[in-house]
Design a protein around this motif. Structure first.
Motif, PDB file in Angstrom:
ATOM      1  N   TYR A 362      22.240   3.577  51.591  1.00 44.94           N
ATOM      2  CA  TYR A 362      20.714   3.416  52.892  1.00 44.94           C
ATOM      3  C   TYR A 362      20.666   5.382  53.239  1.00 44.94           C
ATOM      4  O   TYR A 362      21.849   5.981  53.149  1.00 44.94           O
ATOM      5  CB  TYR A 362      20.297   2.892  53.990  1.00 44.94           C
ATOM      6  N   LEU A 363      19.604   6.226  52.935  1.00 44.51           N
ATOM      7  CA  LEU A 363      19.371   6.657  53.734  1.00 44.51           C
ATOM      8  C   LEU A 363      18.495   7.067  55.254  1.00 44.51           C
ATOM      9  O   LEU A 363      17.277   6.675  55.344  1.00 44.51           O
ATOM     10  CB  LEU A 363      18.266   7.355  52.630  1.00 44.51           C
ATOM     11  N   SER A 377       8.857  15.751  53.591  1.00 45.99           N
ATOM     12  CA  SER A 377       8.058  15.752  51.669  1.00 45.99           C
ATOM     13  C   SER A 377       8.369  15.421  50.565  1.00 45.99           C
ATOM     14  O   SER A 377       8.257  14.264  49.977  1.00 45.99           O
ATOM     15  CB  SER A 377       7.078  16.357  52.286  1.00 45.99           C
ATOM     16  N   GLU A 378       9.313  16.122  50.130  1.00 45.17           N
ATOM     17  CA  GLU A 378       9.335  16.646  49.019  1.00 45.17           C
ATOM     18  C   GLU A 378      10.762  15.506  49.094  1.00 45.17           C
ATOM     19  O   GLU A 378      10.983  14.917  47.560  1.00 45.17           O
ATOM     20  CB  GLU A 378      10.379  18.189  49.010  1.00 45.17           C
ATOM     21  N   ILE A 379      11.580  15.024  49.667  1.00 48.86           N
ATOM     22  CA  ILE A 379      12.681  13.894  50.176  1.00 48.86           C
ATOM     23  C   ILE A 379      11.943  12.355  49.423  1.00 48.86           C
ATOM     24  O   ILE A 379      12.593  11.379  48.913  1.00 48.86           O
ATOM     25  CB  ILE A 379      13.626  13.740  51.247  1.00 48.86           C
ATOM     26  N   LYS A 380      10.695  12.180  50.478  1.00 49.99           N
ATOM     27  CA  LYS A 380       9.653  11.404  50.065  1.00 49.99           C
ATOM     28  C   LYS A 380       9.026  11.126  48.807  1.00 49.99           C
ATOM     29  O   LYS A 380       9.229   9.938  47.897  1.00 49.99           O
ATOM     30  CB  LYS A 380       8.372  10.612  51.126  1.00 49.99           C
ATOM     31  N   LYS A 381       9.546  12.619  48.184  1.00 48.67           N
ATOM     32  CA  LYS A 381       8.618  12.442  46.829  1.00 48.67           C
ATOM     33  C   LYS A 381      10.001  12.042  45.209  1.00 48.67           C
ATOM     34  O   LYS A 381       9.510  11.348  44.339  1.00 48.67           O
ATOM     35  CB  LYS A 381       8.066  13.497  46.367  1.00 48.67           C
ATOM     36  N   PRO A 386      14.137   5.283  49.809  1.00 49.08           N
ATOM     37  CA  PRO A 386      13.204   5.037  51.142  1.00 49.08           C
ATOM     38  C   PRO A 386      14.217   5.982  52.472  1.00 49.08           C
ATOM     39  O   PRO A 386      15.369   5.461  52.685  1.00 49.08           O
ATOM     40  CB  PRO A 386      12.400   4.268  51.930  1.00 49.08           C
ATOM     41  N   LEU A 387      14.055   7.252  53.086  1.00 53.72           N
ATOM     42  CA  LEU A 387      14.177   7.762  54.166  1.00 53.72           C
ATOM     43  C   LEU A 387      13.952   7.253  55.539  1.00 53.72           C
ATOM     44  O   LEU A 387      12.804   6.791  55.416  1.00 53.72           O
ATOM     45  CB  LEU A 387      14.157   9.024  54.282  1.00 53.72           C
ATOM     46  N   PHE A 388      14.535   6.612  56.623  1.00 57.85           N
ATOM     47  CA  PHE A 388      14.104   6.268  57.247  1.00 57.85           C
ATOM     48  C   PHE A 388      14.901   6.968  58.640  1.00 57.85           C
ATOM     49  O   PHE A 388      15.550   6.439  58.771  1.00 57.85           O
ATOM     50  CB  PHE A 388      14.301   4.529  57.353  1.00 57.85           C
ATOM     51  N   PHE A 389      14.506   6.261  60.008  1.00 63.90           N
ATOM     52  CA  PHE A 389      15.270   6.388  60.691  1.00 63.90           C
ATOM     53  C   PHE A 389      14.888   4.956  62.033  1.00 63.90           C
ATOM     54  O   PHE A 389      15.956   5.008  63.222  1.00 63.90           O
ATOM     55  CB  PHE A 389      14.789   7.874  61.832  1.00 63.90           C
ATOM     56  N   ARG A 390      13.901   4.414  62.192  1.00 62.86           N
ATOM     57  CA  ARG A 390      13.354   3.259  62.920  1.00 62.86           C
ATOM     58  C   ARG A 390      14.210   1.932  62.120  1.00 62.86           C
ATOM     59  O   ARG A 390      14.570   1.859  61.620  1.00 62.86           O
ATOM     60  CB  ARG A 390      12.421   3.049  62.844  1.00 62.86           C
ATOM     61  N   LEU A 391      15.381   1.501  63.185  1.00 61.81           N
ATOM     62  CA  LEU A 391      16.330   0.219  62.782  1.00 61.81           C
ATOM     63  C   LEU A 391      15.317  -0.951  62.819  1.00 61.81           C
ATOM     64  O   LEU A 391      15.529  -1.786  61.589  1.00 61.81           O
ATOM     65  CB  LEU A 391      16.703  -0.553  63.308  1.00 61.81           C
TER      66      LEU A 391
END
Length: 439
Positions: A362-363, A377-381, A386-391
């Motif tokens: 996971y990221l 923004s580049e990573i999102k594209k 998906p890049l996340f931080f909220r569990l």
């Protein structure tokens, strides 16, 4: 946009790490630096001195732009799994150009050649035969591998015996196996990884940055030396004065000058939960089964399981147990990793399954700098996941296959926080309520 990746533990973050970040940016011309960092447990099979959020703050304050979590399944595993898991994180971001890492040789070409030679040799009966004979003679796996490969080529033995060279080779192998577009770049490491003496810092002041004009000539204290100084038993003031020249200000602030009552942790703070876990396994309903229930866990062979069972009622400390388990064919770090895997419930079949599936990860963000918003923004594209931080959003964002990997990390973090809370009498920090570090 030029993006450079670094794989690190920062246990703790010191001036050598600060120098590496500055050199990585200079050598690659990076607009952004992404760090993939171990969580609360490290490849040595021990807890990190400070938790992952503190260490992410250190990295961001000293030059990193984004810090991502390396799942605990890989962060406290052997070099192959550690490197492959971390490279998988960087590769899935879809925007990393270069993986920059320290090595004792500083020669990217030599490490690439050694990685290709090792991968080729592993497919030959001659190599496997030499490896098996060396292990039967009582050599550890790294020493046996070095001996087997030297019998087939004139490879420089230091490439297979020095720890950062070994990791560099595994980074190269992981990139090759993934057919990744990320190119490796080795930086010459200053100082000895195993040296527990603090370096002389005559050319640097406690306030001066390690990336200044004198940095190229400096020899930095290793993380091993910093940890040893923390464990020597001096008072907080004595340790602070002793270590201050070796650490950026953010690190000594979080070690010695914090206001929340928390502080450094060692493996000895985990002896009680380890003993309880061993008693649960070895005196439980599965104790009479063969093989030992301990052999389910990563890095636990039958021989090591037998040794642990014999020492079950004899040890009083983590390091003492590792010394009792240590032998010519069982390095101290391997013993500690095995104990860590038992404590955290990381099983060998899980590592093998990850390898067979190409190291899915996971990221998860631990922290980012304000200037990194275009990078996000580049990573999102371009990111493969998906890049996340909220569990709280993880179950919606991640496929079911990755949820056990995240659950392992949450459990490991809670075991770590329980030890911190017990040692310092501070509130337990629930992983679901932790806040991402922004700088």
């Amino acid at each position: 946009m030029k993006v450079t990746g670094i794989i690190a533990e920062y246990n703790p973050f010191h001036r050598g790490h600060e120098y590496q970040l500055a050199e990585a940016r200079r050598m690659t011309g990076a607009d952004y630096i992404i760090v993939v960092m171990s969580g609360c447990f490290t490849q040595r099979g021990t807890p990190a001195v400070l938790d992952k959020y503190d260490r992410a703050r250190m990295a961001l304050s000293c030059g990193a732009d984004l810090v991502l979590e390396l799942p605990v399944r890989f962060s406290c595993a052997s070099a192959e799994y550690f490197a492959s898991g971390a490279v998988s994180v960087l590769d899935q971001l879809g925007c990393v150009d270069t993986l920059c890492f320290g090595s004792e040789c500083g020669d990217t070409g030599a490490l690439l050649a050694a990685s290709a030679l090792l991968s080729k040799a592993e497919g030959t009966p001659e190599y496997r035969h030499k490896l098996r004979d060396a292990q039967r003679a009582g050599l550890s796996y790294p020493a046996a591998r070095e001996l087997a490969l030297r019998g087939l080529s004139d490879v420089d033995p230091s490439l297979l015996s020095l720890p950062n060279n070994i990791l560099g080779i595994e980074y190269c192998r992981a990139l090759t196996s993934r057919e990744s577009g990320i190119r490796p770049l080795a930086i010459l490491r200053k100082g000895d990884y195993h040296d527990t003496r603090l370096a002389e810092m005559d050319s640097l002041t406690a306030e001066g940055p390690s990336c200044g004009k004198n940095a190229a000539a400096a020899v930095f204290s290793s993380a091993s030396a910093v940890r040893a100084a923390l464990q020597d038993g001096p008072s907080a003031d004595e340790a602070f004065q002793k270590l201050r020249p070796s650490l950026p200000s953010i690190t000594w602030q979080l070690l010695f000058k914090r206001q929340d009552g928390r502080g450094p942790i060692t493996e000895e703070d985990f002896v009680l939960p380890l003993r309880c876990r061993l008693l649960e396994l070895l005196e439980g309903p599965d104790f009479s089964k063969a093989p030992s229930p301990l052999t389910d866990f990563a890095d636990i062979s039958k021989a090591l399981a037998d040794k642990i069972e014999k020492q079950l009622y004899l040890f009083s400390g983590w390091q003492e147990l590792c010394r009792l388990l240590h032998s010519r064919d069982l390095p101290h770090a391997r013993a500690s990793r095995g104990l860590c895997h038992i404590l955290l419930g990381i099983r060998q079949r899980d590592l093998e399954e990850s390898k067979a599936q190409g190291f899915p990860v996971y990221l998860r963000m631990l922290g980012f700098s304000a200037r990194a918003l275009p990078l996000l923004s580049e990573i999102k594209k371009k990111g493969a996941s998906p890049l996340f931080f909220r569990l709280a959003t993880a179950r919606e964002l991640l496929p079911d296959s990755l949820l056990p990997l995240l659950a392992e990390e949450i459990r490991a973090s809670h075991i770590y926080q329980a030890a911190v809370s017990s040692r310092y009498g501070t509130p337990f920090l629930n992983e679901y309520q932790r806040q991402i570090i922004s700088f």
